[in-house]
Design a protein around this motif. Structure first.
Motif, PDB file in Angstrom:
ATOM      1  N   UNK A   1      12.919  17.271 -12.912  1.00  0.00           N
ATOM      2  CA  UNK A   1      11.836  16.241 -12.869  1.00  0.00           C
ATOM      3  C   UNK A   1      11.468  15.681 -14.354  1.00  0.00           C
ATOM      4  N   UNK A   2      11.691  16.629 -15.518  1.00  0.00           N
ATOM      5  CA  UNK A   2      11.241  16.164 -16.724  1.00  0.00           C
ATOM      6  C   UNK A   2      12.222  15.125 -17.141  1.00  0.00           C
ATOM      7  N   UNK A   3      13.478  15.417 -17.002  1.00  0.00           N
ATOM      8  CA  UNK A   3      14.665  14.617 -17.395  1.00  0.00           C
ATOM      9  C   UNK A   3      14.865  13.210 -16.445  1.00  0.00           C
ATOM     10  N   UNK A   4      14.296  13.147 -15.279  1.00  0.00           N
ATOM     11  CA  UNK A   4      14.607  11.961 -14.384  1.00  0.00           C
ATOM     12  C   UNK A   4      13.397  11.569 -13.811  1.00  0.00           C
TER      13      UNK A   4
ATOM     14  N   UNK B   1      21.902  14.614 -10.206  1.00  0.00           N
ATOM     15  CA  UNK B   1      21.398  13.316 -10.218  1.00  0.00           C
ATOM     16  C   UNK B   1      22.294  12.621 -11.243  1.00  0.00           C
ATOM     17  N   UNK B   2      22.724  11.438 -10.840  1.00  0.00           N
ATOM     18  CA  UNK B   2      23.474  10.674 -11.956  1.00  0.00           C
ATOM     19  C   UNK B   2      23.129   9.076 -11.555  1.00  0.00           C
ATOM     20  N   UNK B   3      23.346   8.211 -12.754  1.00  0.00           N
ATOM     21  CA  UNK B   3      23.184   6.939 -12.493  1.00  0.00           C
ATOM     22  C   UNK B   3      24.533   6.084 -12.539  1.00  0.00           C
TER      23      UNK B   3
ATOM     24  N   UNK C   1      23.014  18.232 -17.823  1.00  0.00           N
ATOM     25  CA  UNK C   1      23.647  17.401 -18.914  1.00  0.00           C
ATOM     26  C   UNK C   1      23.136  15.895 -19.252  1.00  0.00           C
ATOM     27  N   UNK C   2      23.626  15.427 -20.028  1.00  0.00           N
ATOM     28  CA  UNK C   2      23.413  13.975 -20.227  1.00  0.00           C
ATOM     29  C   UNK C   2      24.355  13.246 -19.598  1.00  0.00           C
TER      30      UNK C   2
ATOM     31  N   UNK D   1      27.496  10.261 -15.222  1.00  0.00           N
ATOM     32  CA  UNK D   1      26.469   9.973 -16.232  1.00  0.00           C
ATOM     33  C   UNK D   1      25.075  10.050 -16.087  1.00  0.00           C
ATOM     34  N   UNK D   2      24.306  10.596 -16.470  1.00  0.00           N
ATOM     35  CA  UNK D   2      23.022  11.275 -15.914  1.00  0.00           C
ATOM     36  C   UNK D   2      21.802  10.589 -16.543  1.00  0.00           C
ATOM     37  N   UNK D   3      21.769  10.499 -17.828  1.00  0.00           N
ATOM     38  CA  UNK D   3      20.692  10.226 -18.365  1.00  0.00           C
ATOM     39  C   UNK D   3      20.905   9.086 -19.364  1.00  0.00           C
ATOM     40  N   UNK D   4      19.746   8.485 -19.972  1.00  0.00           N
ATOM     41  CA  UNK D   4      20.033   7.269 -20.904  1.00  0.00           C
ATOM     42  C   UNK D   4      20.745   7.644 -21.964  1.00  0.00           C
ATOM     43  N   UNK D   5      20.607   8.988 -22.299  1.00  0.00           N
ATOM     44  CA  UNK D   5      21.395   9.435 -23.498  1.00  0.00           C
ATOM     45  C   UNK D   5      22.808   9.652 -23.237  1.00  0.00           C
ATOM     46  N   UNK D   6      23.051   9.737 -21.817  1.00  0.00           N
ATOM     47  CA  UNK D   6      24.392   9.935 -21.362  1.00  0.00           C
ATOM     48  C   UNK D   6      24.991   8.427 -21.211  1.00  0.00           C
TER      49      UNK D   6
END
Ligand SMILES: Cc1cc2nc3c(=O)[nH]c(=O)nc-3n(C[C@H](O)[C@H](O)[C@H](O)COP(=O)(O)OP(=O)(O)OC[C@H]3O[C@@H](n4cnc5c(N)ncnc54)[C@H](O)[C@@H]3O)c2cc1C
Ligand code: SF4
Ligand code: SF4
Length: 429
Positions: free
Chosen positions: A68-71, A85-87, A284-285, A306-311
């Motif tokens: 929840x904090x990351x996404x 969770x991945x984008x 992970x990112x 690829x999960x996060x913006x940093x990813x």
């Protein structure tokens, strides 16, 4: 350094040992004095030991809180329940593949690129103890070549987070970290207390890890020539491929594995790894593995979530050096699960050789492929590990099994109830 960590050297659980010695210890020596479930992630051997209770995935699994904090949300129904969770999802390989890497070398190439571009001052990565191929030695790499030299798996427990002590001592503020799910959980749980300006988290999938002496036992049982194995992997064709020094490749069917000679799964895998619910490194990112990618292995296709913006930033950094292809997915994993659940309840004796060969043939021909293979293996490990926790560490279930596990397995609730006589639901909180 601006951090919430104690400035004095804290109390250590046991006298500090060089990381190169820890890697060689037996499971009993290594985990002595630790909680029953411990994957030796490195928190308890370094300066971060006082943060153990808030970081350890086996004390309190905080994955859904961290998600929840990351996404800003938890996992959606469908593939996210298994993959995290991945984008973006890509099947790709380095062009050309890096010789000596585990697959195409994407992970170490990425770590090296981050240093080359000045985006980080150091990379936490895992090399080998000198004189060994597979005993892991986590290091703080300060140059691209130091990262590249750590290519290839050392498929054993590695206390990578111990290296955060060196990061702190060197006063580094921008780092990249390469590690497995249990390690990434601990890192994410205390990320905001490390005084870092920038942290890139490159995850590798991980399951059924082991200690170095147990890995050697495993290779002795599996291979005709354990001392000459230079690379091995559990492949998507239901075989272990072991590559030897002379270039020959030995292939051993999963069904031919004589797990009884190793004392069963519990004899070779630490209880922590049998209580692990983050095969795909969901915090992970980006996660880079191989299991959702198509064969043959010598083509070295990998897959990434690829999960996060940093990813996204990380994958964009790799883009000029890779080639991509479309993912594949075939077969129906759900067909085999009822038999697997039955086998979990009542393990069968290893069938005779001709039957094993037939099973292996059918698995290769009609078993799940590509993304469906990944779904199938993740589901089996979630179910096996949930059952292990229930049978051996039942009191911990409430704290260490995240909610997504029950959602991911819900489709098998009827078979589970029939076999085990209880519900496949979370215990009352
Ligand atoms: C125990 C284990 C089990 C795995 N199981 C699976 C699986 O079932 N499915 C799947 O898709 N992928 C799995 N992987 C990941 C996969 O085998 C490759 O590591 C990944 O695809 C990266 O390949 P590469 O060529 O890009 O890595 P390379 O460029 O060769 O780099 C390998 C990286 O792995 C890191 N590393 C090596 N050993 C360890 C260790 N013990 N602990 C922490 N980091 C380590 C090194 O730091 C290095 O940075 C597993 C890895 C390990 C260590
Ligand atoms: S898994 Fe890590 S944090 Fe948990 S007890 Fe072991 S070393 Fe400590
Ligand atoms: S199997 Fe799980 S607990 Fe064991 S080392 Fe891998 S991520 Fe950690």
């Amino acid at each position: 350094m601006n951090s919430a960590l104690p400035s004095k050297a804290p109390h250590r659980l046991q006298p500090p040992r060089p990381l190169s010695e820890i890697a060689l210890l037996s499971r009993e020596e290594r985990l002595a004095g630790r909680p029953k479930l411990c994957s030796d992630c490195g928190i308890c051997t370094g300066d971060l030991r006082p943060l153990m209770a808030q970081s350890c995935v086996f004390v309190n699994n905080r994955a859904e809180e961290i998600e929840r904090r990351l996404h800003g949300r938890n996992r959606h129904d469908g593939d996210e329940l298994l993959f995290g969770i991945y984008r973006e999802l890509h099947v790709f390989r380095m062009k050309p593949p890096v010789p000596g890497a585990q697959w195409s070398g994407a992970v170490t190439s990425l770590g090296a690129l981050l240093l080359e571009r000045g985006l980080v001052e150091g990379v936490i990565t895992t090399g080998a103890v000198p004189g060994t191929r597979y005993a892991p030695l986590p290091i703080l790499a300060r140059t691209p070549d130091e990262v590249r030299a750590t290519r290839g798996n050392k498929p054993c427990l590695a206390p990578t987070l111990d290296v955060l002590t060196q990061v702190r001592q060197a006063g580094l503020r921008r780092i990249a970290y390469i590690g497995t799910g249990c390690q990434v959980h601990a890192l994410r749980a205390i990320e905001d207390q490390l005084g870092l300006e920038r942290l890139y988290v490159i995850g590798i999938p991980c399951t059924d890890n082991t200690t170095y002496p147990d890995l050697q036992r495993f290779l002795q049982v599996v291979s005709r020539s354990p001392d000459t194995v230079v690379h091995h992997e559990f492949m998507q064709d239901f075989r272990i491929w072991l590559k030897h020094e002379d270039g020959s490749v030995e292939k051993v069917n999963f069904v031919d594995l004589d797990v009884a000679r190793l004392g069963g799964e519990i004899g070779v895998f630490p209880p922590a790894c049998l209580s692990c619910f983050d095969y795909q490194n969901g915090l992970s990112d980006l996660t880079i593995g191989y299991m959702g990618a198509p064969l043959p292995p010598d083509e070295r296709w990998q897959w990434t979530l690829v999960r996060t913006e940093r990813g996204v930033e990380l994958f964009n950094l790799l883009r000029p050096y890779i080639e991509e292809r479309a993912p594949i997915s075939g077969g129906d994993r759900t067909r085999g699960m009822p038999a697997y659940i039955q086998m979990l309840r009542k393990p069968r004796r290893r069938p005779p050789w001709p039957i094993r060969q037939l099973v292996a043939f059918i698995q290769r021909r009609s078993g799940p492929k590509g993304l469906e293979f990944a779904r199938s293996v993740i589901e089996m490990k979630l179910l096996r590990n949930l059952q292990f926790v229930r049978e051996r560490h039942g009191r911990l279930e409430r704290r260490i099994v995240p909610g997504y596990v029950y959602r991911a397995l819900a489709r098998y609730a009827d078979v589970y109830r029939r076999e085990f006589g209880c519900e496949l639901q979370p215990p009352a909180r």
